[in-house]
Design a protein around this motif. Structure first.
Motif, short mmCIF file in Angstrom:
data_model
loop_
_atom_site.label_atom_id
_atom_site.label_comp_id
_atom_site.label_asym_id
_atom_site.label_seq_id
_atom_site.Cartn_x
_atom_site.Cartn_y
_atom_site.Cartn_z
N UNK A 46 -8.61 17.62 87.78
CA UNK A 46 -8.14 16.56 86.87
C UNK A 46 -9.01 15.32 86.90
N UNK A 47 -10.18 15.40 87.51
CA UNK A 47 -11.07 14.24 87.50
C UNK A 47 -12.52 14.70 87.54
N UNK A 48 -13.39 13.90 86.97
CA UNK A 48 -14.83 14.18 87.04
C UNK A 48 -15.46 13.52 88.27
N UNK A 49 -14.72 12.66 88.95
CA UNK A 49 -15.23 12.00 90.15
C UNK A 49 -15.24 12.97 91.33
N UNK A 50 -16.03 12.71 92.36
CA UNK A 50 -15.99 13.57 93.55
C UNK A 50 -14.65 13.47 94.26
N UNK B 175 -11.00 4.63 89.77
CA UNK B 175 -11.56 5.11 91.04
C UNK B 175 -12.78 5.98 90.78
N UNK B 176 -13.80 5.80 91.59
CA UNK B 176 -15.06 6.55 91.43
C UNK B 176 -15.19 7.68 92.44
N UNK B 177 -14.20 7.83 93.29
CA UNK B 177 -14.19 8.91 94.27
C UNK B 177 -12.82 8.98 94.91
N UNK B 178 -12.48 10.17 95.42
CA UNK B 178 -11.16 10.40 96.00
C UNK B 178 -11.31 11.12 97.32
N UNK B 179 -10.45 10.76 98.27
CA UNK B 179 -10.40 11.44 99.56
C UNK B 179 -8.97 11.89 99.81
N UNK B 180 -8.80 13.16 100.18
CA UNK B 180 -7.49 13.68 100.55
C UNK B 180 -7.40 13.63 102.07
N UNK B 181 -6.60 12.70 102.57
CA UNK B 181 -6.55 12.40 103.99
C UNK B 181 -5.45 13.19 104.70
N UNK B 182 -5.60 14.50 104.67
CA UNK B 182 -4.77 15.42 105.46
C UNK B 182 -5.68 16.58 105.83
N UNK B 183 -5.63 17.01 107.09
CA UNK B 183 -6.61 17.99 107.54
C UNK B 183 -6.38 19.38 106.98
N UNK B 184 -5.25 19.62 106.32
CA UNK B 184 -5.04 20.89 105.63
C UNK B 184 -5.79 20.93 104.30
N UNK B 185 -6.37 19.82 103.88
CA UNK B 185 -6.99 19.70 102.55
C UNK B 185 -6.05 20.19 101.44
N UNK B 186 -4.79 19.77 101.45
CA UNK B 186 -3.85 20.26 100.43
C UNK B 186 -4.21 19.77 99.04
N UNK C 73 -21.01 9.67 94.92
CA UNK C 73 -20.81 8.72 93.82
C UNK C 73 -22.07 7.89 93.59
N UNK C 74 -22.73 7.51 94.68
CA UNK C 74 -23.96 6.73 94.56
C UNK C 74 -25.08 7.50 93.88
N UNK C 75 -25.08 8.81 94.05
CA UNK C 75 -26.08 9.67 93.40
C UNK C 75 -25.68 10.05 91.98
N UNK C 76 -24.51 9.62 91.56
CA UNK C 76 -24.04 9.96 90.22
C UNK C 76 -23.56 11.40 90.11
N UNK C 77 -23.19 12.01 91.25
CA UNK C 77 -22.72 13.39 91.25
C UNK C 77 -21.20 13.43 91.29
N UNK C 78 -20.62 14.14 90.35
CA UNK C 78 -19.17 14.27 90.30
C UNK C 78 -18.76 15.73 90.32
#
Length: 249
Positions: free
Chosen positions: A88-92, A69-80, A214-219
């Motif tokens: 634990x990852x260099x990806x955004x 995976x090149x990016x991750x989204x936490x899909x809860x509005x508490x941002x837990x 991710x498209x800009x290469x920013x992690x």
């Protein structure tokens, strides 16, 4: 580009709804993979639920990192677990509340949050302070329905949500409305048209922000705050979460 969207609760129907909203706005070359843990609460409504969703969430992020995976989204509005996941990852890694508040600040000077469970109102107020948007936030409206009511087509959840939006728009006069629960994903376009102001869905905004980073290469920076965890043993039921090698997933 492969983006992993993690619903930190264990309700698969909600994960499917989140996935559909994310795929609807993703670039043609973006692969959206939506998952939820097999352990933890069925919904996240307050500090206690939030604490017990984090181990499963981190496990899904780790598996996603191993799967490319090149990016991750936490899909809860508490941002837990946002900070732990970034460690634990260099990806955004993007939380949907963070994404929604940043977006709201770009399209207006003020926003109100609706659809948030009553027990989570203090959490969302704290996030607005943490992210630097406390002066933009006109308030967080406690929903009169549970998160799981959003999964029941026979419930009054959507009617109650619209009633809250109508009242908040009239009384607080915000420039935009943020939907304060991932379970409301997919309704922002229709609600924006109905109420004639931007209604912001953090799932959608997080997809576009993750694609851009991710498209800009920013992690995720590993310089200081989000440096990999120190390798050490964990004991008991958390033994499998120990990082004994390089310290980074």
């Amino acid at each position: 580009m492969k983006i992993l969207v993690v619903n930190p609760n264990t309700t698969r129907s909600m994960t499917g709804k989140i996935a559909a909203a994310a795929r609807a706005v993703a670039w043609p070359g973006t692969e959206i993979i939506a998952v939820n843990p097999d352990m933890g609460p069925v919904s996240i409504e307050g500090y206690y639920d939030e604490a017990f969703c984090v181990p499963g969430l981190i496990e899904e992020v780790r598996k996603g990192a191993d799967g490319g995976a090149e990016g991750f989204i936490i899909a809860c509005f508490d941002d837990p677990g946002l900070d732990a996941a970034r460690s634990i990852t260099t990806a955004p890694v993007i939380g949907i509340a963070e994404a929604a508040m940043h977006t709201a600040a770009l399209v207006g000077r003020s926003f109100s949050v609706v659809g948030t469970p009553a027990r989570a109102v203090a959490t969302i107020e704290h996030l607005a302070l943490r992210y630097g948007f406390e002066r933009h936030c006109r308030g967080v409206c406690a929903a009169e329905f549970s998160v799981l009511a959003l999964e029941d087509p026979k419930s009054d959840a959507i009617r109650l949500l619209k009633s809250d939006i109508r009242r908040v728009v009239s009384e607080g006069r915000p420039d935009s409305i943020i939907l304060g629960c991932a379970g409301i994903a997919g309704l922002s376009k229709a609600l924006s048209h109905e109420f004639d102001l931007p209604v912001i869905d953090g799932v959608i905004e997080a997809v576009k922000l993750t694609e851009s980073l991710a498209g800009l290469g920013l992690g995720t920076s590993k310089a200081n705050s989000y440096a990999p965890p120190l390798p050490k043993p964990y004991t008991g039921i958390f033994a499998r979460h120990a990082l004994l090698g390089s310290g980074e997933a």
